[in-house]
Design a protein around this motif. Structure first.
Motif, PDB file in Angstrom:
ATOM      1  N   ARG A 536      27.101  61.291  64.251  1.00 49.00           N
ATOM      2  CA  ARG A 536      28.382  60.874  64.794  1.00 49.00           C
ATOM      3  C   ARG A 536      29.528  61.346  63.899  1.00 49.00           C
ATOM      4  NH1 ARG A 536      24.415  59.579  67.503  1.00 49.00           N
ATOM      5  NH2 ARG A 536      24.115  57.542  68.492  1.00 49.00           N
ATOM      6  N   ASP A 598      28.493  54.672  65.020  1.00 46.03           N
ATOM      7  CA  ASP A 598      29.420  55.603  65.648  1.00 46.03           C
ATOM      8  C   ASP A 598      30.811  55.466  65.033  1.00 46.03           C
ATOM      9  OD1 ASP A 598      30.324  57.541  67.330  1.00 46.03           O
ATOM     10  OD2 ASP A 598      29.739  56.527  69.179  1.00 46.03           O
ATOM     11  N   ASP A 655      29.453  53.191  71.910  1.00 44.34           N
ATOM     12  CA  ASP A 655      30.280  54.383  72.082  1.00 44.34           C
ATOM     13  C   ASP A 655      31.769  54.095  71.983  1.00 44.34           C
ATOM     14  OD1 ASP A 655      28.214  56.374  72.555  1.00 44.34           O
ATOM     15  OD2 ASP A 655      27.827  55.261  74.395  1.00 44.34           O
ATOM     16  N   ASN A 844      28.657  62.449  71.135  1.00 44.33           N
ATOM     17  CA  ASN A 844      29.207  63.278  70.065  1.00 44.33           C
ATOM     18  C   ASN A 844      28.606  64.678  70.000  1.00 44.33           C
ATOM     19  OD1 ASN A 844      29.199  60.256  68.947  1.00 44.33           O
ATOM     20  ND2 ASN A 844      31.029  61.312  68.200  1.00 44.33           N
TER      21      ASN A 844
END
Length: 954
Positions: A536, A598, A655, A844
């Motif tokens: 990420r 993330d 996310d 990503n």
């Protein structure tokens, strides 16, 4: 795009207004400019760039009874051409070089009517050479035999039956349509004769050729023959229309069980029903003297076209060409094309399976048909012909081996369908076929819809580097993009800039010019992890500091071997020079014992502060999302992180992303709840101020739902948001139903005023992908970007696991300024770049941004075989309501004639032509310098003895 024109006529030092011409609407607004011609000594530039219209030519070519059969040909003239003029600048028996839009069309005709000769003159001073070379990187050329057999010139060769194809390796000169250089190459028309004539396979006869420019909206391409493994490719990386992938051509093993590929394929245009939606016209582009005949039969249930390629000498149905002879060009003509007269004809009875326009077609005998188009004769245009049936009695299904020709006799177009029967014979035989009438004055045009242009896809990393993830940031101050990816094995041998230790994994950067997709610097390390890898990362450009901000999640990092966010500030290449572009690199919260996951970053365009958002473990709760604020120099402004996920007490916020809303000067946080109590798998968001409060805390508003939660119980996931600059709405794209689904929606929300910033639905959600169960494909993780020039909004995403055979690829959908889907001929999203070995589908691993410097969308993506790619496309049509092209003004200046236009239209070029009698006009860029006068741009030109006409053109 052209502005309305004020056309001044110069006479000494005086001038007058000659006319006002409003070029608004139609293809003139859509056609992008061509390259600047590189005129050699003694030469002249070509005419206007030929990308605004279909154009065609009828060429009369003959053999000789007086001189016999040799390398010569007689071309006494043309039987019509237009609307864009052509030239013929090199020819011998069977090879005729055609060029487009000569500078002086009348003078270019001087190469004709020379008698029975071979003509070759590569001088740049020859008018026929002062023209564009039709290249498959800008369009498709399809020829048709315009003379029925048997043809006998009395040259001792006897009668023959005409076949025709093209070559893309002509020895005739002209100007290249990609870079404007003067040289040889591109279009030759190859004329042949069916059978195995002992002296030569070449012939002379009358023919026609039609040019279909991609810039006008035509879908087509130049397909290479298969590899020995049967893989598909384009003949050159850019030789296809935007939106098509080479994998749409699937080569079949033939004969079955031999391991050989070639001569047999299926061409599928996603979302197109080949039985009901349109016609496919093809030609061999193999280029050899022995002509290849191509059949294109609609598949069962409309599933593409069966492509079958044979030598014109083949007298049996099941002998096909090999892989090195299988190159072909194609163009798709939908039945709803504007002004189309044409159709799919039943060869057995002359009936019309599908068609458009007014015509009468009659079968008059085996393989013989007459066509009447009211008010049209052979000199008014040309016919495009293509066999479109199947061959009976073959061991596997094959398209017809028939070939077609026509001529105009006694008020009718007489079409013949023949099959090679022997060494010098070809018998009439019924075959289904397509035809389309191409008028010289007003040819048909594509249906209304976006017009696009692309650059060939570029591979970012070399073979020695295994990359993971792909991201990019757009420099809004100069033509540069920063592509970031992860060198997972540190093949570059980089040193971590934070610890100065050798990196086990390196997050690397690549600078690219968005106008050409060429690298401008060798790769360099941005962040390194000495003890683990990266997962990420995100990157944004800071217009205040004029640096890039990169954030990444380093695994097993720091004293506790946990996952820690790392941050780097990166200079553009123009600032860094030979030094490392990285000016600062540091870790956030390196002492933590709870892992981060993330990460995302957003940058304020007003003060340069940037927001880091990251998922983080919380004891007894699962993952939540936190945010911290830094100034442009990387100084922490909020010492304590703030919780961003405030709607769920426990669970997982998945996310997360943050974006900057320029119209409100705030950050927007978005995510989808995952395992939340009471709010599972729903889109949520909140507004965050770009400055801390008086206590140095992050200012976060209440988290609110963003999606419509419909259908009930179906997950909303992996969101991407953008501020619509045309109406201020917040657009959020997300996939509907979880990972790897075939449905995605865009939600539309109004954003209320401070301090609450309440989200309210502005309109019903609209699907950007509307499929089911792998049809047309499965997708993940949409990304949104806005072209403020054209008014188009792009949704980019990865496509994989198609249940109907579509290739794995990076694809995109287009929305208009209101967010409504723009129409397309495919019936599915456009395919930007293919991933033959599979595209990575996780988060990503791709991104899509708009580059104002190149006026194009830039995409990066990562594939399953660890390659990172960069691709781009430009929307050349315009969708902004109420926006008129700039007006060009003129006035008498002190040193000449001043031409002025608004400074807001700085991307327009000023062009002039000495005449305004199409098609003889010759628009060239005015080279006099620009100056600024208030809110206007000014160019001063010296008075001339002859008239000059001016226009603005984007």
């Amino acid at each position: 795009m052209n502005s309305p024109l004020l056309l001044p006529s110069f006479h000494g030092s005086r001038f007058r207004l000659a006319a006002l011409l409003a070029m608004v609407g139609g293809s003139l607004l859509a056609a992008p400019p061509g390259p600047t011609p590189q005129v050699p000594d003694g030469g002249q530039p070509p005419g206007p760039f030929p990308n605004e219209s279909v154009t065609a030519i009828n060429v009369i070519a003959r053999g000789s009874s007086e001189f016999g059969f040799d390398g010569r040909v007689e071309i006494p003239g043309l039987d019509g051409q237009g609307p864009i003029p052509w030239s013929i600048n090199r020819y011998n028996r069977g090879d005729i070089a055609l060029r487009l839009s000569p500078n002086d069309p009348e003078a270019a005709l001087d190469t004709l009517n020379q008698g029975f000769i071979e003509f070759a003159d590569n001088s740049p001073g020859l008018p026929a050479n002062q023209a564009w070379r039709p290249t498959p990187d800008r369009g498709v050329s399809i020829p048709t035999a315009r003379q029925n057999g048997p043809i006998d010139w009395g040259d001792s060769e006897g009668p023959f039956f005409p076949t025709v194809a093209i070559s893309t390796a002509s020895s005739g000169p002209g100007y290249h349509m990609l870079d404007g250089s003067f040289g040889t190459g591109d279009l030759d028309i190859n004329l042949g004769r069916a059978g195995t004539h002992a002296s030569s396979p070449e012939a002379n006869f009358s023919f026609s050729t039609v040019w279909f420019p991609y810039d006008q909206g035509w879908l087509g391409g130049d397909v290479n023959g298969p590899t020995i493994e049967g893989q598909s490719s384009w003949k050159s990386p850019g030789s296809h229309a935007t939106g098509l992938a080479a994998g749409m051509v699937r080569w079949f093993e033939y004969p079955l069980g031999t391991g050989f590929y070639g001569g047999l394929a299926n061409l599928t245009l996603p979302g197109v029903n080949s039985l009901t939606d349109g016609m496919l016209f093809t030609t061999s582009s193999d280029g050899s003297s022995d002509i290849k005949v191509i059949g294109a039969a609609p598949g069962d249930n409309g599933s593409g076209w069966l492509i079958t390629i044979r030598e014109d000498s083949a007298a049996d149905a099941e002998t096909l060409v090999l892989e090195d002879q299988s190159e072909f060009q194609f163009v798709y003509v939908p039945y709803d094309a504007q002004g189309l007269i044409g159709g799919h004809i039943n060869g057995a009875n002359g009936g019309v399976n599908n068609g458009a326009g007014e015509f009468t077609l009659t079968r008059t005998g085996t393989g013989a048909y007459t066509l009447v188009i009211p008010g049209k004769s052979g000199g008014d245009g040309t016919l495009l012909l293509q066999t479109a049936g199947r061959e009976a009695g073959t061991s596997v299904t094959l398209a017809s081996r028939a070939f077609l020709s026509y001529e105009f006799v006694d008020g009718t177009f007489r079409i013949q369908s023949r099959k090679t029967a022997g060494a010098t014979t070809a018998d009439l035989a019924d075959s289904d076929f397509y035809f389309a009438w191409v008028d010289f004055e007003s040819p048909f045009a594509p249906p209304q819809g976006p017009t696009l242009r692309h650059l060939p896809v570029a591979t970012v990393n070399d073979l020695s580097v295994f990359t993971l993830e792909a991201n990019l940031a757009i420099n809004t101050d100069e033509p540069e993009v920063l592509v970031t990816t992860i060198d997972s094995q540190n093949a570059g041998g980089y040193i971590d800039p934070i610890t100065q230790q050798i990196a086990a994994s390196a997050l690397t950067g690549y600078f690219y010019d968005p106008r050409t997709l060429t690298p401008t610097r060798d790769p360099f390390i941005i962040l390194g992890n000495p003890t683990g890898g990266f997962t990420r990362h995100d990157v944004k450009y800071n217009p205040v500091s004029k640096q890039y901000v990169v954030v990444a999640n380093a695994r097993t990092y720091g004293p506790n071997s946990t996952s820690v966010p790392l941050i780097a500030l990166v200079n553009p290449h123009s600032t860094a020079g030979e030094d490392s572009p990285v000016t600062d690199a540091f870790a956030y919260d390196p002492e933590t014992t709870l892992a981060y996951d993330d990460v995302a970053v957003a940058v304020s365009g007003s003060n340069g502060n940037f927001l880091l958002a990251a998922e983080r473990n919380f004891t007894g709760e699962g993952e939540g999302t936190v945010g911290v604020l830094f100034d442009q120099n990387g100084t922490l402004l909020t010492p304590q992180f703030a919780r961003l996920d405030r709607l769920q007490p426990t669970g997982d916020e998945d996310d997360p992303d943050v974006v900057y809303l320029e119209g409100r000067d705030v950050f927007l946080y978005i995510a989808n709840t995952d395992l939340s109590e009471g709010l599972q798998n729903r889109l949520v968001g909140s507004v965050i101020q770009t400055v801390p409060d008086a206590g140095n805390a992050l200012q976060v508003t209440t988290e609110q739902p963003l999606g419509d939660a419909m259908p009930a119980g179906v997950a909303e996931g992996h969101p991407s948001a953008v501020e619509n600059p045309f109406n201020g709405e917040i657009l959020t794209a997300y996939d509907v139903g979880g990972n790897g689904v075939s449905r995605g929606d865009v939600s539309f929300n109004n954003l209320g005023q401070a301090p609450d910033y309440t989200f309210t639905m502005a309109q019903a959600e609209i699907p950007y992908l509307d499929g089911a169960d792998g049809i047309p494909f499965r997708h993940n993780h949409p990304q949104l970007a806005v072209d403020s020039v054209s008014g188009a909004i792009a949704v980019g995403f990865n496509a994989s696991s198609s249940e109907v055979g579509y290739p794995s690829a990076y694809v995109f959908s287009l929305l208009d300024p209101s967010g409504a889907p723009l129409p397309g001929q495919l019936g599915t999203p456009w395919f930007l770049a293919e991933a033959p070995n599979g595209i990575n589908t996780g988060p990503n691993l791709h991104n899509l941004k708009y580059s104002p410097q190149s006026q194009s969308f830039i995409a990066v993506f990562n594939t399953s075989d660890s390659f990172t790619y960069i691709a781009s496309f430009e929307v050349t049509s315009r969708y902004l309501p109420g926006v008129e092209p700039p007006i060009l003004q003129i006035r008498q200046g002190t040193t000449g004639i001043d031409l002025l236009w608004p400074a807001s239209a700085a991307d327009f070029e000023l062009e002039s032509t000495p005449t305004f009698d199409p098609p003889e006009w010759n628009w060239t860029v005015v080279t006099e310098p620009r100056t600024t006068e208030g809110n206007l741009l000014r160019v001063t030109v010296a008075p001339e003895d002859q008239s000059r006409f001016f226009r603005l053109r984007r």
